[in-house]
Design an enzyme around this catalytic site. Structure first.
Site, short mmCIF file in Angstrom:
data_model
loop_
_atom_site.label_atom_id
_atom_site.label_comp_id
_atom_site.label_asym_id
_atom_site.label_seq_id
_atom_site.Cartn_x
_atom_site.Cartn_y
_atom_site.Cartn_z
N ASP A 93 2.41 -3.89 3.87
CA ASP A 93 2.52 -3.42 5.25
C ASP A 93 1.27 -3.82 6.03
OD1 ASP A 93 4.86 -2.23 4.43
OD2 ASP A 93 4.01 -0.22 4.28
N ASP A 108 -1.37 -2.00 8.46
CA ASP A 108 -1.87 -0.73 8.98
C ASP A 108 -2.77 -1.01 10.17
OD1 ASP A 108 -0.66 1.02 7.01
OD2 ASP A 108 -2.07 0.13 5.59
#
Length: 208
Positions: free
Chosen positions: A132, A134
């Site tokens: 992911d 962030d």
């Protein structure tokens, strides 16, 4: 200036670390690797830090005095477009997503944290195909939900999953949660607090 949560810091003396550290720290962490600043309080004013090991389950909490810090890298410093384009991880989707955001002008300081930020700051290959992105926005002054509309639209179109934390003087909250529910858990040095206005940080009735 003291480091802030999510900053990456390096030490001049590994013996400055204090805390109940697991055995893997001695095997997997070395002073050449940074620590990430955590959000916590210490009665003696020590800095709260986290140690990354190999694998997502390898995380340890520790403390250190501010005078032991010799270098600090902020999330904002990692999103310079030229540096992103020269990154060894430029082909990874989180870095590609950061490049897309860095090509636009935003009314606030923002940066990259988590695995992507760690990789950009250290060249350690902790990114993978499912990583992911962030993101962190610094918002010292109150902002209405509508102010984040263009940002959220762009984030929803990125080539990987991305989450945004908004940092206020009182703590940080998940932008998506606040926009969806009108309330969010504000992460503070004293623990999480459910709030409607993260800049006022008044505890909701259900948390008293």
């Amino acid at each position: 200036m003291l480091p802030r949560p999510h900053d990456l810091i390096w030490l001049n003396d590994p013996q400055a670390l204090t805390g109940d550290l697991p055995e893997w720290v001695a095997q997997q962490w070395r002073p050449a690797l940074p620590l990430v600043v955590r959000r916590d309080r210490h009665p003696a004013g020590l800095i709260a830090v986290g140690i990354r090991g190999m694998g997502r389950e390898r995380r340890a909490a520790a403390w250190l005095p501010a005078e032991a810090i010799v270098r600090c890298v902020t999330p904002e410093s990692l999103v310079d477009l030229a540096q992103l384009l020269r990154s060894a991880f430029v082909s990874q989707q989180p870095v590609q997503a950061a490049i897309l955001l860095a090509q636009q002008s935003w009314p606030w300081p923002w940066g990259v944290t988590g695995s992507c930020g760690y990789a950009l700051a250290t060249d350690v290959p902790v990114l993978h195909s499912a990583s992911d992105l962030d993101l962190l926005i610094r918002a010292p002054q109150p902002l209405p939900p509508a102010a984040f509309q263009r940002w959220q639209q762009q984030v929803s179109r990125l080539p990987c999953r991305a989450d945004t934390q908004v940092e206020t003087p009182n703590g940080a909250f998940a932008l998506n949660e606040w926009l969806r529910d009108g309330r969010a858990l504000l992460k503070t040095n004293r623990g999480p607090r459910l709030v409607s206005n993260p800049w006022q940080a008044k505890m909701e009735e259900s948390d008293r």
